[in-house]
Motif scaffolding. Structure first.
Motif, PDB file in Angstrom:
ATOM      1  N   THR A  63     -26.838 -48.175 -42.639  1.00  0.00           N
ATOM      2  CA  THR A  63     -27.167 -46.802 -43.045  1.00  0.00           C
ATOM      3  C   THR A  63     -28.596 -46.740 -43.572  1.00  0.00           C
ATOM      4  O   THR A  63     -29.267 -47.766 -43.756  1.00  0.00           O
ATOM      5  N   SER A  64     -29.056 -45.519 -43.826  1.00  0.00           N
ATOM      6  CA  SER A  64     -30.412 -45.324 -44.360  1.00  0.00           C
ATOM      7  C   SER A  64     -30.578 -45.979 -45.724  1.00  0.00           C
ATOM      8  O   SER A  64     -31.680 -46.308 -46.140  1.00  0.00           O
ATOM      9  N   GLY A  65     -29.457 -46.149 -46.426  1.00  0.00           N
ATOM     10  CA  GLY A  65     -29.514 -46.803 -47.737  1.00  0.00           C
ATOM     11  C   GLY A  65     -29.325 -48.300 -47.653  1.00  0.00           C
ATOM     12  O   GLY A  65     -28.967 -48.946 -48.643  1.00  0.00           O
ATOM     13  N   GLU A  83     -22.570 -44.255 -28.270  1.00  0.00           N
ATOM     14  CA  GLU A  83     -23.046 -44.955 -27.077  1.00  0.00           C
ATOM     15  C   GLU A  83     -24.575 -44.964 -27.024  1.00  0.00           C
ATOM     16  O   GLU A  83     -25.179 -45.945 -26.562  1.00  0.00           O
ATOM     17  N   ASP A  84     -25.187 -43.902 -27.502  1.00  0.00           N
ATOM     18  CA  ASP A  84     -26.647 -43.858 -27.565  1.00  0.00           C
ATOM     19  C   ASP A  84     -27.171 -44.925 -28.532  1.00  0.00           C
ATOM     20  O   ASP A  84     -28.163 -45.602 -28.254  1.00  0.00           O
ATOM     21  N   GLY A  85     -26.484 -45.079 -29.671  1.00  0.00           N
ATOM     22  CA  GLY A  85     -26.860 -46.112 -30.631  1.00  0.00           C
ATOM     23  C   GLY A  85     -26.676 -47.512 -30.060  1.00  0.00           C
ATOM     24  O   GLY A  85     -27.488 -48.414 -30.313  1.00  0.00           O
ATOM     25  N   LEU A  86     -25.613 -47.711 -29.270  1.00  0.00           N
ATOM     26  CA  LEU A  86     -25.392 -49.004 -28.625  1.00  0.00           C
ATOM     27  C   LEU A  86     -26.509 -49.321 -27.641  1.00  0.00           C
ATOM     28  O   LEU A  86     -26.981 -50.462 -27.552  1.00  0.00           O
ATOM     29  N   ASN A  87     -26.941 -48.308 -26.898  1.00  0.00           N
ATOM     30  CA  ASN A  87     -28.010 -48.512 -25.920  1.00  0.00           C
ATOM     31  C   ASN A  87     -29.349 -48.802 -26.594  1.00  0.00           C
ATOM     32  O   ASN A  87     -30.154 -49.593 -26.090  1.00  0.00           O
ATOM     33  N   LYS A  88     -29.595 -48.150 -27.729  1.00  0.00           N
ATOM     34  CA  LYS A  88     -30.873 -48.324 -28.424  1.00  0.00           C
ATOM     35  C   LYS A  88     -30.889 -49.584 -29.290  1.00  0.00           C
ATOM     36  O   LYS A  88     -31.955 -50.024 -29.722  1.00  0.00           O
ATOM     37  N   GLY A  89     -29.714 -50.112 -29.589  1.00  0.00           N
ATOM     38  CA  GLY A  89     -29.660 -51.316 -30.409  1.00  0.00           C
ATOM     39  C   GLY A  89     -29.501 -51.060 -31.883  1.00  0.00           C
ATOM     40  O   GLY A  89     -29.544 -51.996 -32.691  1.00  0.00           O
ATOM     41  N   SER A  90     -29.285 -49.810 -32.274  1.00  0.00           N
ATOM     42  CA  SER A  90     -29.070 -49.504 -33.693  1.00  0.00           C
ATOM     43  C   SER A  90     -27.604 -49.683 -34.077  1.00  0.00           C
ATOM     44  O   SER A  90     -27.270 -49.753 -35.262  1.00  0.00           O
ATOM     45  N   ILE A  91     -26.737 -49.726 -33.093  1.00  0.00           N
ATOM     46  CA  ILE A  91     -25.309 -49.980 -33.302  1.00  0.00           C
ATOM     47  C   ILE A  91     -24.924 -51.177 -32.446  1.00  0.00           C
ATOM     48  O   ILE A  91     -25.368 -51.318 -31.304  1.00  0.00           O
ATOM     49  N   PHE A  92     -24.076 -52.049 -33.011  1.00  0.00           N
ATOM     50  CA  PHE A  92     -23.669 -53.268 -32.312  1.00  0.00           C
ATOM     51  C   PHE A  92     -22.145 -53.352 -32.226  1.00  0.00           C
ATOM     52  O   PHE A  92     -21.433 -52.872 -33.116  1.00  0.00           O
ATOM     53  N   ILE A  93     -21.661 -53.972 -31.155  1.00  0.00           N
ATOM     54  CA  ILE A  93     -20.233 -54.276 -31.035  1.00  0.00           C
ATOM     55  C   ILE A  93     -19.960 -55.572 -31.791  1.00  0.00           C
ATOM     56  O   ILE A  93     -20.636 -56.588 -31.579  1.00  0.00           O
TER      57      ILE A  93
END
Length: 719
Positions: A12-14, A52-62
């Protein structure tokens, strides 16, 4: 691809790290429900496209490793834990199936209050069970108590000033005793190294007594001319039981035997020897159908191409919605529970790796299936009884069984078997012929393929079915027609994933396989871990010196899991259910490498049969040998009794052994000597003996000895 039960992680931002579980997806309307697995919050809604956008950008991971996924054997769960789990499940089971209604705050509260009234429990109790169920993977076993985290198993407890355990009593002497801290343990180790690990082979009790004298004395007294240590009071000493406990805990068998009996003794004696079915399904993964059939051909053994090993058993798992074949298993035993489980494990496995094991290279998009379904439809038999409980309790899968004699309810997979059989039968030698004319060659003798090659054929058929086969009787939905989706399984699968409610379930491949693989009891021996006549070793067994312990203390049983298709490895489950230890086939067992369990059993049984046949044949040979030996001895005894005289004394007979041996050796050499270009004796020249370098009787001395022996023999005869 995002599926139900996936764990996603982001910051998160924090700078707070968050891990969420996917609970439910509706890709057609771009929303789903998620829950923070470490928070007290309830499920909340998210846009799938944002994730899915976050997964593609790398900000979200599986997140691949699920912290709540445990490998649990149903038989090992205590009755008390089962009772707690089942009681919790009874309260929430009618709520959790109402997806997505249960994720709406207002509706959920109504459902919770209704359950509170029915089961007489507090609202917070129901909420706690729901959170636990959702956060830990939506399985029944998520509700098991966390007692395995209690007690600090395997961790040493810190010593305090208060004595652990019950007060010590010894006759009339009563004392608290002492706790064993690091300083006391150093004393224990020093005494054991000095007195026990030595060639004098002192007993453990004597080692303990010597330790008390050296390390726990307060003063000394003189008795006669000897100074004797005075040890502390009984309550201030470590007990023999404490000393023995820490000795066993830190015992080093190799060091013990090597230093007490010698390294050579250890190496020699103690070391390790080492209807329209689509209407039942709301999307891909909603329902899998599983069935087995007997292949219409005979196979050969990979050990020996002269051996005909019979017909294979083919297990297939098919997705009802798309008609994709999602799992496959080919063996020789069955139809059985083990075969069904192997096919289901294959359904949740990576197909690129699976095909590579059989020499077939594919791209992931050609067979993009590595998931578990929401429910499974099977015949009665394989998926009935207690064996199916790991599917239900560990993965939350519903198991549906067809009524007896109703194979028609699994029509799509039955039809697939018929199509595959028709497509391949004409090409395969050894195929079963329905009509056989008199004088025809037995089709079983025409077998050419082994189980590995037949599996290659079936994989090719599956790839064709999934990617090329047009389903003529498939009733496409209106939206499919609009999107110009053809009735080909791979297109139906991909369209369903993108436009239907998510029913596919994610679970780590190793976890699925370990829960579905057959189990058995292996034996830990000095030669290795023995299962079905094969020998294995592992990092854990070598590190903990299992094989040395087995040789010195006796064998013991361990529960293992194994893959019948490949016996190169077996697997030991951890006691806490959080992992496993992989056991490898030992090097001298390489002839079994890459073989299926049925092939190995066939070979072992064949060798036993050959051994029995050989024993039967050798019985008469042994009788013949014994009789012939007895006859030779009998003849020797008869000749000795006829020709032996009693003139010479026993002493002279024994004293003449050396001379007699020399004469006999000389005669034997003359009889055994090689003669090349042999000529008539009349034309031969007489060559005198020359003196040998050895100390034997040769030359003139040898002739004199021979003449003297002949005269002695004549004199004895005249007498």
């Amino acid at each position: 691809m995002l599926v139900v039960n996936n764990l996603i992680s982001f910051t998160t931002s924090g700078n707070e790290k968050v891990v969420e579980r996917v609970l439910w997806l509706n890709k057609a309307h771009d929303y789903g429900y998620f829950i923070n697995i470490y928070s007290t919050s309830l499920p909340y809604e998210r846009n799938i496209s944002d994730v899915e956008d976050g997964l593609n950008k790398g900000s979200i991971f599986i997140v691949e490793k699920d912290p709540f996924r445990r490998l649990i054997n149903e038989k090992d769960i205590p009755e008390k834990h089962l009772s707690l789990r089942d009681g919790s499940w009874e309260i929430i089971k009618d709520i959790v199936k109402l997806e997505p209604l249960v994720y709406h705050t207002t509706e959920r509260r109504k459902l919770i209050l209704k359950m509170c009234e029915v089961h007489k429990v507090h609202e917070s109790t129901v909420i706690r069970y729901l959170k636990k169920y959702w956060q830990r993977g939506k399985t029944k076993n998520a509700l098991l108590p966390d007692y395995f985290l209690c007690g600090g198993k395997g961790k040493e407890k810190k010593a305090s000033e208060v004595k652990r355990g019950r007060p010590r009593k010894h006759g009339q002497v009563t004392g608290e005793g002492i706790n064993i801290d690091e300083n006391i343990k150093k004393v224990f180790r020093s005494a054991i190294n000095k007195h026990y690990y030595s060639s004098t082979e002192k007993s453990l009790t004597l080692t303990y007594e010597l330790m008390l004298k050296e390390y726990f004395s307060l003063d000394s007294k003189v008795k006669g001319n000897v100074e004797i240590p005075v040890i502390k009071s009984y309550g201030e000493l470590p007990s023999l039981n404490q000393f023995r406990y820490w000795f066993e805990k830190e015992r080093d068998i190799k060091k013990e035997i090597s230093q007490r009996k010698g390294r050579k003794n250890y190496e020699q004696n103690h070391r390790a020897i080492i209807g329209e079915s689509t209407t039942e399904a709301l999307g891909p993964g909603a329902v899998y159908q599983i069935d087995a059939t007997i292949g219409d051909l005979y196979l050969l053994s990979r050990f020996n191409r002269d051996w005909i090993i019979g017909r294979p058993v083919i297990y297939s798992v098919m997705d009802v919605y798309s008609r994709m074949i999602v799992g496959l298993y080919i063996g020789l035993e069955g139809p059985s529970w083990a075969g069904a489980m192997m096919a289901l494990a294959n359904a949740a496995s990576d197909k690129v790796s699976f095909c590579r094991d059989f020499g077939i290279e594919i791209e992931k998009h050609e067979w993009p299936v590595a998931h578990l379904p929401e429910s499974i439809l099977a015949d009665r038999g394989e998926l009935e009884g207690s064996k199916v409980e790991p599917l239900i309790n560990n993965f939350g899968i519903k198991v549906l069984n067809t009524p007896s004699y109703r194979a028609d309810l699994k029509g799509i997979i039955e039809q697939q078997f018929r199509v595959t059989n028709t497509r391949t039968k004409a090409f395969l030698p050894g195929a079963v012929k329905s009509i056989k004319e008199r004088g025809d060659r037995d089709y079983r003798l025409e077998a050419q393929l082994d189980i590995y090659q037949f599996t290659q054929v079936i994989i090719k058929c599956v790839l064709y079915h999934n990617n090329q086969h047009y389903l003529t009787n498939y009733q496409r939905e209106e939206m499919m027609v609009e999107d110009e989706i053809e009735s080909i399984p791979i297109q139906l699968w991909e369209w369903g994933i993108n436009n239907k409610s998510g029913k596919l379930r994610h679970a780590p491949e190793d976890v699925v396989k370990l829960n579905l693989m057959p189990t058995g009891k292996a034996t830990v021996t000095a030669k290795g871990i023995v299962y079905k006549g094969l020998l294995y070793g592992s990092k854990q067994s070598l590190k903990e010196r299992w094989f040395e312990k087995a040789r010195n203390r006796g064998t013991w049983k361990v529960e293992i899991s194994y893959d019948p298709r490949n016996m190169d490895y077996i697997y030991l489950r951890d006691e806490n259910g959080l992992g496993f230890d992989k056991c490898f086939l030992l090097e001298h067992q390489q002839r079994y490498k890459g073989k299926a369990v049925e092939e190995i059993n066939y070979l072992l049984e064949y060798e036993k049969q050959k051994e029995r046949q050989h024993k039967e044949k050798t019985i008469q040979s042994k009788v013949d040998l014994n009789t012939e030996i007895e006859e030779i001895v009998k003849q020797a005894q008869m000749e000795t009794s006829q020709k032996q005289t009693d003139v010479s004394s026993k002493r002279s007979r024994i004293g003449s052994i050396r001379e007699n041996r020399a004469v006999e050796k000389m005669i034997q050499r003359e009889e055994e000597a090689f003669e090349l270009n042999k000529v008539n004796i009349e034309n031969s020249k007489v060559v005198p003996f020359i003196q040998s370098d050895s100390n034997e009787f040769m030359g003139d001395a040898g002739f004199d000895l021979l003449l003297r022996k002949q005269k002695e023999a004549l004199n004895k005869k005249d007498e």
